[in-house]
Motif scaffolding. Structure first.
Motif, short mmCIF file in Angstrom:
data_model
loop_
_atom_site.label_atom_id
_atom_site.label_comp_id
_atom_site.label_asym_id
_atom_site.label_seq_id
_atom_site.Cartn_x
_atom_site.Cartn_y
_atom_site.Cartn_z
N PRO A 7 0.83 -1.21 0.00
CA PRO A 7 0.00 0.00 0.00
C PRO A 7 0.86 1.25 0.00
O PRO A 7 1.91 1.30 0.64
CB PRO A 7 -0.81 -0.13 1.30
N SER A 8 0.43 2.21 -0.74
CA SER A 8 1.18 3.48 -0.81
C SER A 8 0.38 4.58 -0.16
O SER A 8 -0.84 4.64 -0.29
CB SER A 8 1.46 3.83 -2.28
N GLY A 9 1.08 5.42 0.57
CA GLY A 9 0.41 6.53 1.25
C GLY A 9 0.29 7.73 0.35
O GLY A 9 1.13 7.98 -0.52
N VAL A 10 -0.77 8.49 0.58
CA VAL A 10 -1.01 9.69 -0.22
C VAL A 10 -1.24 10.85 0.74
O VAL A 10 -2.02 10.74 1.70
CB VAL A 10 -2.24 9.52 -1.14
N ILE A 11 -0.58 11.92 0.52
CA ILE A 11 -0.75 13.13 1.32
C ILE A 11 -1.70 14.06 0.58
O ILE A 11 -1.44 14.43 -0.58
CB ILE A 11 0.59 13.82 1.58
N HIS A 12 -2.78 14.41 1.25
CA HIS A 12 -3.77 15.31 0.65
C HIS A 12 -3.62 16.71 1.24
O HIS A 12 -3.54 16.87 2.47
CB HIS A 12 -5.19 14.80 0.92
N ASP A 13 -3.60 17.68 0.41
CA ASP A 13 -3.53 19.07 0.85
C ASP A 13 -4.96 19.56 1.08
O ASP A 13 -5.70 19.81 0.12
CB ASP A 13 -2.83 19.92 -0.21
N ILE A 14 -5.32 19.67 2.35
CA ILE A 14 -6.69 20.11 2.68
C ILE A 14 -6.73 21.59 3.05
O ILE A 14 -7.71 22.09 3.59
CB ILE A 14 -7.28 19.25 3.82
N GLY A 15 -5.66 22.26 2.78
CA GLY A 15 -5.64 23.70 3.00
C GLY A 15 -5.56 24.10 4.46
O GLY A 15 -6.11 25.14 4.83
#
Length: 288
Positions: A7-15
């Motif tokens: 599994p690969s992690g994803v960083i989301h920019d939520i502001g």
């Protein structure tokens, strides 16, 4: 041979941004807690069900005040003084405290939100004082508003500047008696409510705490004599405040506290301080 995918992690920019507004601090938070507690006690900003009892209690007290004022306007004499007002209607005051105190503190205890309150910036003592102040203020207003109605009617029932001044002094004495009732009843009620999370159980305990001493006081008054009879009022919160106020205002204590008015006043002060101290100790240990 298959290779299992990792599994690969994803960083989301939520502001997300840091808070850059004003930090109003501990005093503002404590003041807000007090105002919220006062509004809750009076049913303001809440649903219709929350307004029923406090407004009903205030309506009954206003009705009594209106009747007393009307009788005085017809006959010229007051059938109920300002200082006696709270004592004569103390049972309604007890019910108000029993319904309000659990709403202020038992709900927080049961829902487990105290750790959020105590995270920052307020301290545990700020929470206790804010809730107690809201309870005492609501109780005082419950009595002060009808007394003010009586005062307005009383001013128009007398003639002369000196008579109006005397009426004002008696009105101030009545407000003092209401303040003593509010402080003592509020401190006892909030202390009991802070011990349990179930509101129905807490309300019953508050009523019992106030009423259990009434028959004991009546028996001592009936069979006792001398200092025992005169000091019997120390065990009952209602008579404790009534005799204290009578001593402070210079009224005749014959048949009540006798020569022990100072002891009653000191006992009232000690009772309030002990309840406040126990309340602070209670919130030092809760939600640890």
């Amino acid at each position: 041979m298959s290779v299992e995918k990792q599994p690969s992690g994803v960083i989301h920019d939520i502001g997300y941004q840091r808070y850059t507004g004003a930090r109003l601090g501990r005093s503002y938070a404590t003041r807000s807690l007090y105002i919220h507690s006062l509004r809750t006690a009076l049913g303001l900003g809440r649903g219709p069900k929350a307004k029923i009892f406090p407004w009903l209690a205030e309506g009954i007290l206003l009705l009594v005040a209106a009747i007393v004022t009307a009788i005085r306007a017809q006959g010229g004499e007051a059938v109920l003084s300002y200082s006696e007002f709270a004592g004569q209607l103390s049972f309604l005051l007890i019910l108000f405290c029993a319904a309000t105190a659990p709403e202020l503190v038992s709900r927080d205890l049961r829902s487990g939100v105290l750790p959020l309150y105590f995270s920052r910036p307020i301290r545990r003592s700020d929470y206790a004082f804010g809730k107690l102040a809201g309870m005492a203020t609501a109780t005082w207003l419950l009595l002060a508003v009808p007394q003010t109605l009586m005062f307005i009617g009383g001013v128009f029932s007398v003639s002369g500047v000196s008579a109006v001044w005397d009426e004002t002094i008696e009105y101030g004495q009545g407000l003092l008696a209401s303040a003593l009732f509010a402080l003592l009843f509020g401190a006892i009620s909030i202390l009991i409510a802070s011990l349990a999370g179930r509101r129905a159980v807490t309300a019953a305990l508050i009523v019992v705490a106030f009423l259990v001493t009434t028959p004991i006081y009546a028996v001592i008054q009936e069979v006792g004599s001398g200092p025992v009879k005169q000091l019997a009022g120390l065990i009952n919160p209602v008579t404790l405040v009534l005799i204290t106020n009578a001593w402070l205002t210079g009224d005749d204590l014959e048949g009540l506290g006798g020569n022990y008015g100072a002891i009653y006043a000191l006992s009232t002060l000690i009772a309030i301080l002990v309840c406040v101290l126990l309340l602070l100790l209670r919130y030092r240990k809760v939600a640890r």
